[in-house]
Design a protein around this motif. Structure first.
Motif, PDB file in Angstrom:
ATOM      1  N   GLU A 244       8.568  -5.495 -13.054  1.00  0.00           N
ATOM      2  CA  GLU A 244       7.497  -4.745 -13.761  1.00  0.00           C
ATOM      3  C   GLU A 244       6.216  -4.735 -13.324  1.00  0.00           C
ATOM      4  O   GLU A 244       5.617  -3.687 -13.200  1.00  0.00           O
ATOM      5  CB  GLU A 244       7.602  -5.110 -15.283  1.00  0.00           C
ATOM      6  CG  GLU A 244       8.758  -4.754 -16.308  1.00  0.00           C
ATOM      7  CD  GLU A 244       8.786  -5.697 -17.413  1.00  0.00           C
ATOM      8  OE1 GLU A 244       9.738  -5.787 -18.175  1.00  0.00           O
ATOM      9  OE2 GLU A 244       7.738  -6.075 -17.864  1.00  0.00           O
TER      10      GLU A 244
ATOM     11  N   GLU B 136       5.908  -2.974  -9.960  1.00  0.00           N
ATOM     12  CA  GLU B 136       5.934  -1.419 -10.266  1.00  0.00           C
ATOM     13  C   GLU B 136       4.678  -0.887 -10.709  1.00  0.00           C
ATOM     14  O   GLU B 136       4.169   0.315 -10.475  1.00  0.00           O
ATOM     15  CB  GLU B 136       7.166  -1.356 -11.232  1.00  0.00           C
ATOM     16  CG  GLU B 136       7.972  -0.056 -10.844  1.00  0.00           C
ATOM     17  CD  GLU B 136       7.829   0.585  -9.325  1.00  0.00           C
ATOM     18  OE1 GLU B 136       7.369   1.785  -9.358  1.00  0.00           O
ATOM     19  OE2 GLU B 136       8.345  -0.159  -8.620  1.00  0.00           O
ATOM     20  N   ARG B 137       4.120  -1.588 -11.724  1.00  0.00           N
ATOM     21  CA  ARG B 137       2.783  -1.139 -12.477  1.00  0.00           C
ATOM     22  C   ARG B 137       1.820  -1.041 -11.209  1.00  0.00           C
ATOM     23  O   ARG B 137       1.062  -0.002 -11.314  1.00  0.00           O
ATOM     24  CB  ARG B 137       2.350  -2.114 -13.406  1.00  0.00           C
ATOM     25  CG  ARG B 137       1.303  -1.606 -14.217  1.00  0.00           C
ATOM     26  CD  ARG B 137       0.576  -2.684 -15.250  1.00  0.00           C
ATOM     27  NE  ARG B 137       1.566  -3.316 -15.832  1.00  0.00           N
ATOM     28  CZ  ARG B 137       1.674  -4.659 -16.191  1.00  0.00           C
ATOM     29  NH1 ARG B 137       0.442  -5.505 -15.809  1.00  0.00           N
ATOM     30  NH2 ARG B 137       2.308  -5.098 -17.112  1.00  0.00           N
TER      31      ARG B 137
ATOM     32  N   ARG C 198       2.288  -0.639  -8.095  1.00  0.00           N
ATOM     33  CA  ARG C 198       2.856   0.505  -7.014  1.00  0.00           C
ATOM     34  C   ARG C 198       2.408   1.749  -7.526  1.00  0.00           C
ATOM     35  O   ARG C 198       1.863   2.852  -6.807  1.00  0.00           O
ATOM     36  CB  ARG C 198       4.203   0.431  -6.855  1.00  0.00           C
ATOM     37  CG  ARG C 198       4.689   1.221  -5.510  1.00  0.00           C
ATOM     38  CD  ARG C 198       6.249   1.287  -5.820  1.00  0.00           C
ATOM     39  NE  ARG C 198       6.929   0.254  -5.624  1.00  0.00           N
ATOM     40  CZ  ARG C 198       7.068  -0.604  -4.686  1.00  0.00           C
ATOM     41  NH1 ARG C 198       6.758  -0.311  -3.534  1.00  0.00           N
ATOM     42  NH2 ARG C 198       7.660  -1.648  -4.857  1.00  0.00           N
ATOM     43  N   GLU C 199       2.637   2.148  -8.925  1.00  0.00           N
ATOM     44  CA  GLU C 199       2.418   3.357  -9.552  1.00  0.00           C
ATOM     45  C   GLU C 199       0.979   3.781  -9.600  1.00  0.00           C
ATOM     46  O   GLU C 199       0.461   4.896  -9.400  1.00  0.00           O
ATOM     47  CB  GLU C 199       2.924   3.339 -11.006  1.00  0.00           C
ATOM     48  CG  GLU C 199       4.348   3.800 -11.166  1.00  0.00           C
ATOM     49  CD  GLU C 199       4.631   3.493 -12.444  1.00  0.00           C
ATOM     50  OE1 GLU C 199       4.011   3.434 -13.472  1.00  0.00           O
ATOM     51  OE2 GLU C 199       6.114   3.318 -12.537  1.00  0.00           O
ATOM     52  N   ALA C 200      -0.032   2.727  -9.845  1.00  0.00           N
ATOM     53  CA  ALA C 200      -1.446   2.720  -9.811  1.00  0.00           C
ATOM     54  C   ALA C 200      -2.104   2.934  -8.357  1.00  0.00           C
ATOM     55  O   ALA C 200      -3.078   3.627  -8.015  1.00  0.00           O
ATOM     56  CB  ALA C 200      -2.283   1.475 -10.555  1.00  0.00           C
TER      57      ALA C 200
END
Ligand SMILES: O=C(O)C(=O)C[C@]1(C(=O)O)C=C[C@@H](O)C=C1
Length: 96
Positions: free
Chosen positions: A68, A71-72, A74-76
């Motif tokens: 998680e 992923e956070r 990577r998204e930002a």
């Protein structure tokens, strides 16, 4: 740009630009110190979480939680963000 005009420390070609760069560098240094402080605080918390969990008979790691977090980031921040997240995680729980 002539060598006699260039400011050696900032690399700027004009005194006004050198002043602007020095001012921005002050803020950059403040930000870097905050990043260092937050990084170290996070690592300490992560170690305490791990010790608390193991003392209760639990696992050293929770990989779903790590996914998680990666992923956070990577998204930002894209692929570099994912690499940053992996380094942050390693600073706390140590190498896998
Ligand atoms: O959140 C937790 O359960 C932690 O142990 C902290 C942390 C982290 O540094 O974020 C460290 C190790 C775990 O595998 C997952 C996450």
């Amino acid at each position: 740009m002539s060598a006699d005009v260039m400011d050696q420390n900032t690399g700027a070609g004009e005194p006004l630009a050198a002043d602007e760069i020095r001012a921005m560098r002050e803020r950059i240094d403040e930000i870097d110190q905050q990043i260092i402080d937050l990084w170290q605080e996070r690592a300490r918390l992560s170690q305490t979480v791990g010790k608390t969990r193991m003392a209760s008979g639990g696992t050293r790691l929770v990989l779903s939680r790590e996914r998680e977090i990666v992923e956070r980031f990577r998204e930002a921040m894209g692929p570099d963000g994912a690499q940053v997240a992996l380094m942050i995680l390693r600073a706390g729980r140590g190498p896998l």
